[in-house]
Motif scaffolding. Sequence first.
Motif, PDB file in Angstrom:
ATOM      1  N   VAL A 124       0.846  -1.197   0.000  1.00  0.00           N
ATOM      2  CA  VAL A 124       0.000   0.000   0.000  1.00  0.00           C
ATOM      3  C   VAL A 124       0.883   1.250   0.000  1.00  0.00           C
ATOM      4  CG1 VAL A 124      -1.612   1.396   1.366  1.00  0.00           C
ATOM      5  CG2 VAL A 124      -2.000  -1.059   1.091  1.00  0.00           C
ATOM      6  N   HIS A 125       0.600   2.148  -0.934  1.00  0.00           N
ATOM      7  CA  HIS A 125       1.286   3.429  -1.050  1.00  0.00           C
ATOM      8  C   HIS A 125       0.405   4.531  -0.472  1.00  0.00           C
ATOM      9  CE1 HIS A 125       3.952   1.774  -4.339  1.00  0.00           C
ATOM     10  NE2 HIS A 125       2.899   0.978  -4.458  1.00  0.00           N
ATOM     11  N   ILE A 126       1.037   5.553   0.103  1.00  0.00           N
ATOM     12  CA  ILE A 126       0.315   6.774   0.449  1.00  0.00           C
ATOM     13  C   ILE A 126       0.945   7.926  -0.327  1.00  0.00           C
ATOM     14  CG2 ILE A 126      -0.302   8.436   2.243  1.00  0.00           C
ATOM     15  CD1 ILE A 126      -0.384   6.191   4.230  1.00  0.00           C
ATOM     16  N   TYR A 127       0.099   8.648  -1.067  1.00  0.00           N
ATOM     17  CA  TYR A 127       0.552   9.800  -1.845  1.00  0.00           C
ATOM     18  C   TYR A 127      -0.018  11.074  -1.233  1.00  0.00           C
ATOM     19  CZ  TYR A 127       2.080   6.550  -5.425  1.00  0.00           C
ATOM     20  OH  TYR A 127       2.727   5.539  -6.089  1.00  0.00           O
ATOM     21  N   LYS A 128       0.827  12.089  -1.183  1.00  0.00           N
ATOM     22  CA  LYS A 128       0.411  13.421  -0.732  1.00  0.00           C
ATOM     23  C   LYS A 128       0.326  14.327  -1.945  1.00  0.00           C
ATOM     24  CE  LYS A 128       2.098  17.340   2.032  1.00  0.00           C
ATOM     25  NZ  LYS A 128       3.200  17.805   2.910  1.00  0.00           N
ATOM     26  N   ALA A 129      -0.780  15.043  -2.082  1.00  0.00           N
ATOM     27  CA  ALA A 129      -0.963  15.952  -3.216  1.00  0.00           C
ATOM     28  C   ALA A 129      -1.375  17.327  -2.706  1.00  0.00           C
ATOM     29  CB  ALA A 129      -2.026  15.406  -4.168  1.00  0.00           C
ATOM     30  N   GLN A 130      -0.874  18.352  -3.370  1.00  0.00           N
ATOM     31  CA  GLN A 130      -1.285  19.729  -3.102  1.00  0.00           C
ATOM     32  C   GLN A 130      -1.433  20.484  -4.410  1.00  0.00           C
ATOM     33  OE1 GLN A 130       1.682  20.506   0.354  1.00  0.00           O
ATOM     34  NE2 GLN A 130      -0.115  21.766   0.815  1.00  0.00           N
ATOM     35  N   LYS A 131      -2.466  21.310  -4.469  1.00  0.00           N
ATOM     36  CA  LYS A 131      -2.805  22.008  -5.705  1.00  0.00           C
ATOM     37  C   LYS A 131      -1.675  22.962  -6.110  1.00  0.00           C
ATOM     38  CE  LYS A 131      -7.122  23.166  -6.341  1.00  0.00           C
ATOM     39  NZ  LYS A 131      -8.421  23.885  -6.230  1.00  0.00           N
ATOM     40  N   LEU A 132      -1.334  22.929  -7.397  1.00  0.00           N
ATOM     41  CA  LEU A 132      -0.342  23.847  -7.919  1.00  0.00           C
ATOM     42  C   LEU A 132      -0.919  25.254  -7.989  1.00  0.00           C
ATOM     43  CD1 LEU A 132       0.902  21.643 -10.910  1.00  0.00           C
ATOM     44  CD2 LEU A 132       2.066  21.966  -8.725  1.00  0.00           C
ATOM     45  N   ASN A 133      -0.061  26.263  -7.778  1.00  0.00           N
ATOM     46  CA  ASN A 133      -0.556  27.620  -7.996  1.00  0.00           C
ATOM     47  C   ASN A 133      -0.524  27.927  -9.478  1.00  0.00           C
ATOM     48  OD1 ASN A 133       2.057  28.696  -8.761  1.00  0.00           O
ATOM     49  ND2 ASN A 133       2.598  28.750  -6.571  1.00  0.00           N
ATOM     50  N   GLN A 134      -1.146  29.013  -9.882  1.00  0.00           N
ATOM     51  CA  GLN A 134      -1.328  29.302 -11.302  1.00  0.00           C
ATOM     52  C   GLN A 134       0.010  29.441 -12.032  1.00  0.00           C
ATOM     53  OE1 GLN A 134      -4.274  29.371 -13.072  1.00  0.00           O
ATOM     54  NE2 GLN A 134      -5.031  28.474 -11.163  1.00  0.00           N
TER      55      GLN A 134
END
Length: 214
Positions: free
Chosen positions: A201-211
Motif C-alpha cells: 500500500v502506497h500513500i501519496y500526498k498531493a497539493q494544488k499547484l498555484n497558477q
Amino acid sequence: MALVLYDDTVLAGLKRFHNSGATYNFAKHTIRIKQDWKELGVAAVVWDAAIVLCMYLETGINLQGCSVIELGAGTGLVGIVSALLGAEVTVTDREVALEFLKANVQDNIPKELQHKVSVKPLTWGRGLNDFSSFNVVLGADIIYLEETFQDLLKTMLHLSTEKTVILLSCRLRYQRDHHFLDMMREHFSVVQVHYDKNVDVHIYKAQKLNQGEL
C-alpha cells in the motif's frame, strides 16, 4: 466507494471480510467496526489501505483543529480516526451506504465529539456546491474505476485550495491507476510519503499547484 477484487492475494484474504465486525486500536481508542459484506459488498468492509492510512495519520500529520473530508468512506474507519485525532470531519459516501456508515460513526465517536463529525452523501462530480474547501482530503483505495477518474479529479479540485493536503492510500494494480496519478499531476504536486511493503500500500500526498506552476 471502495475497491473491487483484482487478484489472488486479495481473494485469499476474503474470509476476514465476511466477519460481522473488526476491532482496531487507534488514537488511544478501541474502535469496533461493523462489516456487512452480504448486503453492501466491498463498501462495507475494512481494506488494508484504510488501516495503513490510519497508522500514517497517527504519526505523519497533525490533524488537531483541521477540517477534514473523507471520500468513499465505506465503513468510516479513516474518518473516525481523524475525529479522534482532533479534526472536524465530514465523512462521505454514496447514498446507499450512508445508514451503515452513520452507525459505525455513532458507535465509535464519544458523545462529546459527535458534534465534530458529519456524515453526508457525495457522488463524485455531483452536487459539489454543497461542499466548501477543506484543510485535508482523505481517500483509501478510491482509485480503481477508470470511468470515475474525471469525476474524482473534479471533486478533489473543488474541495481543495493551494493549502489543502490530499492523502491517498492505495494499491497500484493496473496501469490505469498510474494514469490517474498522472492526471492529478496536471493540477497537483504529487509525492509518495509512505509505502507499506507488507500489504503493498502506497500513500501519496498531493497539493494544488498555484497558477504560476501550471
